[in-house]
Design a protein around this motif. Structure first.
Motif, PDB file in Angstrom:
ATOM      1  N   PHE A  60      -0.373  -4.765 -23.406  1.00 13.19           N
ATOM      2  CA  PHE A  60       0.718  -3.840 -23.126  1.00 13.19           C
ATOM      3  C   PHE A  60       2.082  -4.526 -23.233  1.00 13.19           C
ATOM      4  N   THR A  61       2.165  -5.754 -22.714  1.00 14.62           N
ATOM      5  CA  THR A  61       3.459  -6.452 -22.691  1.00 14.62           C
ATOM      6  C   THR A  61       3.981  -6.780 -24.083  1.00 14.62           C
ATOM      7  N   THR A  62       3.123  -6.751 -25.107  1.00 14.40           N
ATOM      8  CA  THR A  62       3.577  -7.040 -26.469  1.00 14.40           C
ATOM      9  C   THR A  62       4.403  -5.903 -27.054  1.00 14.40           C
ATOM     10  N   ASN A  63       4.151  -4.655 -26.611  1.00 14.74           N
ATOM     11  CA  ASN A  63       4.897  -3.512 -27.121  1.00 14.74           C
ATOM     12  C   ASN A  63       4.706  -2.305 -26.193  1.00 14.74           C
ATOM     13  N   PRO A  64       5.284  -2.347 -25.002  1.00 15.87           N
ATOM     14  CA  PRO A  64       5.060  -1.290 -24.009  1.00 15.87           C
ATOM     15  C   PRO A  64       5.362   0.126 -24.505  1.00 15.87           C
ATOM     16  N   GLN A  65       6.457   0.297 -25.223  1.00 15.39           N
ATOM     17  CA  GLN A  65       6.826   1.646 -25.672  1.00 15.39           C
ATOM     18  C   GLN A  65       5.778   2.243 -26.597  1.00 15.39           C
ATOM     19  N   GLU A  66       5.212   1.427 -27.468  1.00 15.19           N
ATOM     20  CA  GLU A  66       4.183   1.912 -28.387  1.00 15.19           C
ATOM     21  C   GLU A  66       2.956   2.411 -27.606  1.00 15.19           C
ATOM     22  N   TYR A  67       2.532   1.622 -26.623  1.00 11.51           N
ATOM     23  CA  TYR A  67       1.360   2.014 -25.840  1.00 11.51           C
ATOM     24  C   TYR A  67       1.632   3.264 -24.998  1.00 11.51           C
ATOM     25  N   LEU A  68       2.808   3.341 -24.396  1.00 16.49           N
ATOM     26  CA  LEU A  68       3.136   4.518 -23.588  1.00 16.49           C
ATOM     27  C   LEU A  68       3.195   5.773 -24.451  1.00 16.49           C
ATOM     28  N   GLN A  69       3.706   5.634 -25.664  1.00 19.08           N
ATOM     29  CA  GLN A  69       3.767   6.777 -26.578  1.00 19.08           C
ATOM     30  C   GLN A  69       2.366   7.258 -26.949  1.00 19.08           C
ATOM     31  N   LYS A  70       1.431   6.329 -27.132  1.00 16.73           N
ATOM     32  CA  LYS A  70       0.068   6.696 -27.531  1.00 16.73           C
ATOM     33  C   LYS A  70      -0.675   7.483 -26.451  1.00 16.73           C
ATOM     34  N   ILE A  71      -0.351   7.222 -25.181  1.00 22.35           N
ATOM     35  CA  ILE A  71      -1.057   7.940 -24.111  1.00 22.35           C
ATOM     36  C   ILE A  71      -0.271   9.118 -23.577  1.00 22.35           C
ATOM     37  N   ASP A  72       0.916   9.343 -24.127  1.00 20.18           N
ATOM     38  CA  ASP A  72       1.806  10.390 -23.618  1.00 20.18           C
ATOM     39  C   ASP A  72       1.145  11.763 -23.586  1.00 20.18           C
ATOM     40  N   ASP A  73       0.309  12.082 -24.552  1.00 18.63           N
ATOM     41  CA  ASP A  73      -0.293  13.419 -24.603  1.00 18.63           C
ATOM     42  C   ASP A  73      -1.776  13.419 -24.240  1.00 18.63           C
ATOM     43  N   LEU A  74      -2.275  12.320 -23.650  1.00 17.32           N
ATOM     44  CA  LEU A  74      -3.686  12.285 -23.257  1.00 17.32           C
ATOM     45  C   LEU A  74      -3.910  13.049 -21.954  1.00 17.32           C
ATOM     46  N   VAL A  75      -4.989  13.798 -21.915  1.00 16.97           N
ATOM     47  CA  VAL A  75      -5.414  14.462 -20.689  1.00 16.97           C
ATOM     48  C   VAL A  75      -6.889  14.145 -20.481  1.00 16.97           C
ATOM     49  N   VAL A  76      -7.344  14.318 -19.255  1.00 14.80           N
ATOM     50  CA  VAL A  76      -8.718  14.002 -18.907  1.00 14.80           C
ATOM     51  C   VAL A  76      -9.400  15.263 -18.404  1.00 14.80           C
ATOM     52  N   CYS A  77     -10.558  15.569 -18.960  1.00 16.49           N
ATOM     53  CA  CYS A  77     -11.343  16.724 -18.523  1.00 16.49           C
ATOM     54  C   CYS A  77     -11.757  16.484 -17.071  1.00 16.49           C
ATOM     55  N   PRO A  78     -11.539  17.452 -16.183  1.00 18.04           N
ATOM     56  CA  PRO A  78     -11.878  17.247 -14.771  1.00 18.04           C
ATOM     57  C   PRO A  78     -13.372  17.173 -14.499  1.00 18.04           C
ATOM     58  N   CYS A  80     -16.190  16.098 -17.139  1.00 20.82           N
ATOM     59  CA  CYS A  80     -16.871  14.966 -17.785  1.00 20.82           C
ATOM     60  C   CYS A  80     -15.994  13.713 -17.852  1.00 20.82           C
ATOM     61  N   LEU A  81     -14.724  13.849 -17.508  1.00 22.63           N
ATOM     62  CA  LEU A  81     -13.750  12.751 -17.482  1.00 22.63           C
ATOM     63  C   LEU A  81     -13.451  12.173 -18.866  1.00 22.63           C
ATOM     64  N   ALA A  82     -13.708  12.957 -19.913  1.00 22.53           N
ATOM     65  CA  ALA A  82     -13.391  12.522 -21.274  1.00 22.53           C
ATOM     66  C   ALA A  82     -11.879  12.559 -21.492  1.00 22.53           C
ATOM     67  N   GLU A  83     -11.366  11.526 -22.145  1.00 16.64           N
ATOM     68  CA  GLU A  83      -9.959  11.450 -22.482  1.00 16.64           C
ATOM     69  C   GLU A  83      -9.753  12.080 -23.854  1.00 16.64           C
ATOM     70  N   LYS A  84      -8.834  13.025 -23.934  1.00 21.36           N
ATOM     71  CA  LYS A  84      -8.584  13.714 -25.209  1.00 21.36           C
ATOM     72  C   LYS A  84      -7.084  13.922 -25.396  1.00 21.36           C
ATOM     73  N   PRO A  85      -6.630  13.915 -26.655  1.00 19.22           N
ATOM     74  CA  PRO A  85      -5.235  14.289 -26.911  1.00 19.22           C
ATOM     75  C   PRO A  85      -5.055  15.782 -26.624  1.00 19.22           C
ATOM     76  N   LEU A  86      -3.903  16.137 -26.152  1.00 20.38           N
ATOM     77  CA  LEU A  86      -3.630  17.514 -25.747  1.00 20.38           C
ATOM     78  C   LEU A  86      -3.937  18.523 -26.849  1.00 20.38           C
ATOM     79  N   GLU A  87      -3.725  18.147 -28.112  1.00 24.38           N
ATOM     80  CA  GLU A  87      -3.974  19.100 -29.200  1.00 24.38           C
ATOM     81  C   GLU A  87      -5.461  19.368 -29.432  1.00 24.38           C
TER      82      GLU A  87
END
Length: 127
Positions: A60-78, A80-87
């Motif tokens: 994360f410390t190598t490029n914090p903004q890039e990593y934060l952008q990648k998870i910005d639209d992730l949501v977790v199914c309540p 099965c707890l699967a991580e999915k992009p909002l789309e």
């Protein structure tokens, strides 16, 4: 799709639908079985982030903004707890609140039977 009727979700409980996601790998800490106390904390620009491991903090410390952008639209199914992009999720309005699911009809069915349990589990409040 809208579900209502006897599925009640209080405003306070809906606030708990957020779950911790490791900013580097995008994994739900709840799915990994990592509590807030066990997670690795790191501060960036005055905000604390929780990670699944030290290795993810190092990446994360190598490029914090890039990593934060990648998870910005992730949501977790309540359920099965699967991580999915909002789309790629199914969003249902339940008792006036938006709830995101992985897309599996079984997850929606299980959620409607015990919404409070699944919301609290998503927040890491129950195992």
């Amino acid at each position: 799709m809208t579900l209502g009727g006897n599925i009640g979700i209080s405003r306070e409980l809906h606030q708990e639908m957020k779950t911790l996601i490791c900013p580097t790998c995008g994994c739900s800490l709840v799915r990994l079985g990592i509590s807030k106390e066990e997670a690795v904390a790191y501060s960036y620009k005055g905000e604390e982030y929780l990670f699944c491991c030290e290795g993810c903090v190092e990446k994360f410390t190598t490029n914090p903004q890039e990593y934060l952008q990648k998870i910005d639209d992730l949501v977790v199914c309540p359920v099965c707890l699967a991580e999915k992009p909002l789309e790629r999720v199914v969003t249902l309005k339940i008792a006036g609140q938006e709830v995101h699911f992985c897309g599996c009809p079984r997850c929606v069915e299980k959620f409607t039977k015990e919404p409070e349990y699944h919301i609290k589990r998503l927040a890491g409040m129950v195992e």
